[in-house]
Write an enzyme that holds these catalytic residues in place. Structure first.
Site, PDB file in Angstrom:
ATOM      1  N   ASP A 202      16.963   1.835  13.456  1.00 38.16           N
ATOM      2  CA  ASP A 202      18.368   1.894  13.116  1.00 38.16           C
ATOM      3  C   ASP A 202      19.151   1.741  14.419  1.00 38.16           C
ATOM      4  O   ASP A 202      18.925   2.490  15.372  1.00 38.16           O
ATOM      5  CB  ASP A 202      18.663   3.252  12.467  1.00 38.16           C
ATOM      6  CG  ASP A 202      20.122   3.401  12.099  1.00 38.16           C
ATOM      7  OD1 ASP A 202      20.564   2.689  11.181  1.00 38.16           O
ATOM      8  OD2 ASP A 202      20.821   4.209  12.738  1.00 38.16           O
ATOM      9  N   GLU A 290      17.939  -3.703  10.182  1.00 38.58           N
ATOM     10  CA  GLU A 290      18.949  -4.132   9.226  1.00 38.58           C
ATOM     11  C   GLU A 290      19.501  -5.491   9.618  1.00 38.58           C
ATOM     12  O   GLU A 290      19.676  -5.775  10.800  1.00 38.58           O
ATOM     13  CB  GLU A 290      20.094  -3.129   9.214  1.00 38.58           C
ATOM     14  CG  GLU A 290      19.948  -2.049   8.193  1.00 38.58           C
ATOM     15  CD  GLU A 290      21.056  -1.042   8.338  1.00 38.58           C
ATOM     16  OE1 GLU A 290      21.845  -0.926   7.410  1.00 38.58           O
ATOM     17  OE2 GLU A 290      21.132  -0.388   9.385  1.00 38.58           O
ATOM     18  N   CYS A 343      18.009   8.594   0.376  1.00 35.80           N
ATOM     19  CA  CYS A 343      17.207   9.714   0.873  1.00 35.80           C
ATOM     20  C   CYS A 343      15.798   9.199   1.145  1.00 35.80           C
ATOM     21  O   CYS A 343      15.170   8.616   0.265  1.00 35.80           O
ATOM     22  CB  CYS A 343      17.177  10.839  -0.147  1.00 35.80           C
ATOM     23  SG  CYS A 343      15.971  12.110   0.267  1.00 35.80           S
ATOM     24  N   CYS A 362      20.227  15.904   1.257  1.00 33.77           N
ATOM     25  CA  CYS A 362      19.985  15.373  -0.081  1.00 33.77           C
ATOM     26  C   CYS A 362      20.174  16.465  -1.126  1.00 33.77           C
ATOM     27  O   CYS A 362      19.623  17.558  -0.998  1.00 33.77           O
ATOM     28  CB  CYS A 362      18.574  14.807  -0.166  1.00 33.77           C
ATOM     29  SG  CYS A 362      18.202  14.146  -1.796  1.00 33.77           S
ATOM     30  N   CYS A 365      16.473  16.537  -3.476  1.00 35.02           N
ATOM     31  CA  CYS A 365      15.244  17.209  -3.059  1.00 35.02           C
ATOM     32  C   CYS A 365      15.486  18.218  -1.940  1.00 35.02           C
ATOM     33  O   CYS A 365      14.552  18.859  -1.477  1.00 35.02           O
ATOM     34  CB  CYS A 365      14.212  16.171  -2.620  1.00 35.02           C
ATOM     35  SG  CYS A 365      14.669  15.270  -1.139  1.00 35.02           S
ATOM     36  N   ASP A 372      20.426   9.021  11.484  1.00 38.12           N
ATOM     37  CA  ASP A 372      19.781   7.815  12.002  1.00 38.12           C
ATOM     38  C   ASP A 372      18.276   7.802  11.706  1.00 38.12           C
ATOM     39  O   ASP A 372      17.700   6.747  11.407  1.00 38.12           O
ATOM     40  CB  ASP A 372      20.007   7.696  13.515  1.00 38.12           C
ATOM     41  CG  ASP A 372      21.487   7.585  13.857  1.00 38.12           C
ATOM     42  OD1 ASP A 372      22.272   7.226  12.943  1.00 38.12           O
ATOM     43  OD2 ASP A 372      21.856   7.859  15.011  1.00 38.12           O
TER      44      ASP A 372
HETATM   45 ZN   LIG Z   1      16.085  13.486  -1.543  1.00 34.63          ZN
END
Ligand SMILES: [Zn+2]
Length: 437
Positions: A202, A290, A343, A362, A365, A372
Site C-alpha cells: 500500500d 493498487e 476487512c 471491523c 469480526c 495501511d
Molecule cells: Zn472483519
C-alpha cells in the site's frame, strides 16, 4: 532480453558549458516556436500542417537564407531537429486525443514556449554520446562532469550490453540533468529466485509504503529522515511564497526557493522508492499494488498529498520493470478495488472510511488493525487468490502470469481486477472481486 532503460545523471557543468546548455535549450525552444508558427500559418491557409521532416527541410533552407538566423550554428543541429520531432508528435497526439484514440486526459493544441515559463530541455540522437566514470560526453558540448558516478552505464557500454539511443538534457530548478535512453541487454532469470513468495503493498503519504507478505511479515518503509525534513521545509517555503506580493522580486526569489525544494523532495523520494522497490522485486516473486489514478490525484490541493501522489505512479512503474527483471510479476488491483475499506479478516466492506481514520475497526469480526497494513493484506490476498485460481484449472503454479492478461502495461504487469483465463471463463475468485466493487 532487450529492454529500454533510462539512466539519469545530474550534471556539474563549467560556466562556459552551462552557457552552452542554456543556448541549446533556447535553440530547441526557438525551433519549436518557429515550427509551430509555420504549422499554424499553413493550417490557416491550406488546412494541413507540416510533418517533422518537412519542418526540418524548411528550416535548413531558411536558416541559410535568413541572416537573422545566422546564430543557428552555435548549437548542434540535433537541438532543432528534435524540437521539430517533438512538435510533430505533439500535433499528432492532439489529433488522436481529439478523435478519442488517445488514452488519458484530453490534450490541448500545442502552445508556444516562453523562456522561464517552460521546461528547458533538448535532445541528441546522433553524434558523440557517451559516458565514462564521472563524466558524460555530448555533441558540441564536449565532456561534462557529473555530480554522481556514471559507472553503471559506462560498464555496460564497455561490455557492449548497452547502446545509447538518445540523450535528453533538461533543467530542474537551476540544476541540469542528462537522461540517456539505452537499449540494454539484460539476462532475465526464467524463474524468480524465491518462487512462491508474494507481498501486497500500500503506497502512502506518511509512510512511503506498507507491505504484508505471504509469511505474515509487515514491512513499513518510512522513507529517509531527509525526506521528512525537506517536506517540512517545503511546507514553510510554500506558505512564504504565497504571502509575497504578486510580481515582486521577493515573490520571484521565493518561487525559485520553492522550486529548488520541490526538486529536492522529488529526488530524495525517488531515491528512497528506487531502493525500496528494488528490494521488493528481489525478495518477492509476486508483488500486488493498487492501480492508481495518478492523473486525477495530482490535482489534489494538499501539499504532502500532491508530492506523494507524484511518487505513486513512479513507484508502480518501477515495480513493473523491476519485477520483470527478476523473473517475478507485478499484479495491479483494479482501480475500484476497495483495498482500504475491506476487512482483511472477514472480507466485510465498509461503505465509508475517512482518510483521517488511521486504524481499521471491523464491526463484523471485531478486527482492529492499522489502516495501511489492512490495505496491504487485502492486496496480498489478490496474489493468493490468483495462485489458487491457476492451480484450480490445472495450469502452472506461477502466480500472476499464466492466467492473467496484461492490459496495456509494461511487460510482466497484470491486472487483478480485469482478468480472464485461457478458456475465457471468469472464475470464482475473479467474480468475488468484481462483486466487492
Ligand atoms: Zn472483519
Amino acid at each position: 532480453m532487450k529492454v529500454l532503460q533510462a539512466y539519469r545523471f545530474a550534471l556539474d557543468p563549467a560556466p562556459a558549458q552551462e552557457r552552452m546548455l542554456r543556448s541549446h535549450a533556447g535553440a530547441a525552444r526557438f525551433a519549436w516556436n518557429w515550427g509551430l508558427a509555420r504549422c499554424m500559418q499553413r493550417h490557416a491557409a491550406e488546412g494541413s500542417w507540416y510533418s517533422g521532416i518537412d519542418l526540418h527541410k524548411l528550416w535548413n533552407a531558411e536558416k541559410k537564407a535568413d541572416t537573422a538566423l545566422a546564430w543557428w550554428d552555435q548549437n548542434s543541429k540535433c537541438a532543432y531537429q528534435e524540437a521539430f520531432r517533438d512538435l510533430d508528435r505533439a500535433l499528432r497526439d492532439f489529433i488522436k486525443s481529439r478523435k478519442g484514440e488517445r488514452k488519458g486526459r484530453r490534450l490541448g493544441f500545442p502552445r508556444f514556449k516562453k523562456r522561464g515559463r517552460c521546461r528547458d530541455s533538448f535532445r541528441f540522437t546522433t553524434g558523440a554520446i557517451g559516458c565514462a566514470g564521472t563524466t558524460v560526453t555530448l555533441p558540441r558540448l564536449g565532456t561534462i562532469r557529473t555530480c554522481e558516478s556514471t559507472r553503471k552505464l559506462a560498464r555496460r557500454l564497455d561490455s557492449g550490453t548497452a547502446r545509447i539511443l538518445s540523450a535528453t538534457v533538461s533543467r530542474t530548478a537551476q540544476r541540469w540533468f542528462v537522461s540517456f535512453t539505452a537499449e540494454v541487454d539484460r539476462a532475465v532469470p526464467p524463474r524468480h529466485a524465491r518462487p512462491g513468495t508474494a507481498i501486497g503493498i500500500d503506497l502512502g503519504v506518511k509512510t512511503l509504503l506498507t507491505g504484508a507478505d505471504h509469511a505474515g511479515h509487515i514491512i513499513a518503509v518510512t522513507g529517509p529522515r531527509a525526506l521528512r525534513v525537506s517536506l517540512r521545509r517545503l511546507r514553510r517555503a510554500s506558505r512564504a511564497h504565497s504571502r509575497k506580493a504578486r510580481g515582486s522580486t521577493n515573490r520571484r526569489k521565493a518561487a525559485a526557493r520553492l522550486a529548488r525544494l520541490h526538486a529536492r523532495v522529488a529526488s530524495v523520494r525517488a531515491d528512497a522508492l528506487h531502493k525500496a522497490t528494488s528490494q521488493l522485486a528481489r525478495r518477492y516473486e509476486t508483488v500486488v499494488a493498487e492501480d492508481l489514478n495518478v492523473a486525477g490525484m495530482t490535482r489534489n490541493r494538499r501539499l504532502a498529498r500532491a508530492v506523494a501522489d507524484a511518487g505513486f505512479g513512479a513507484a508502480v512503474r518501477m515495480l513493473g520493470y523491476k519485477t520483470t527483471r527478476n523473473g517475478g510479476t507485478l499484479v495491479l488491483a483494479g482501480r475500484w478495488y476497495p483495498s482500504s475499506k475491506t476487512c482483511s479478516g472477514c472480507g466485510a466492506v465498509k461503505a465509508k472510511l475517512a482518510l483521517s481514520e488511521r486504524t481499521y475497526r471491523c464491526h463484523g469480526c471485531g478486527l482492529v488493525i492499522d489502516r495501511d497494513v489492512n490495505a496491504a493484506a487485502n492486496l496480498l490476498g489478490l496474489a493468493v487468490s490468483g495462485t489458487e485460481r491457476i492451480n484450480a484449472c490445472g495450469g502452472t503454479v506461477r502466480p500472476g502470469t499464466t492466467g492473467q492478461v496484461p492490459v496495456n502495461q509494461e511487460p510482466g504487469t497484470a491486472h487483478a481486477g480485469k482478468t480472464g483465463t485461457a478458456s475465457g471463463q471468469p472464475l470464482a475468485a475473479t467474480r468475488e472481486l468484481t462483486h466487492a466493487h
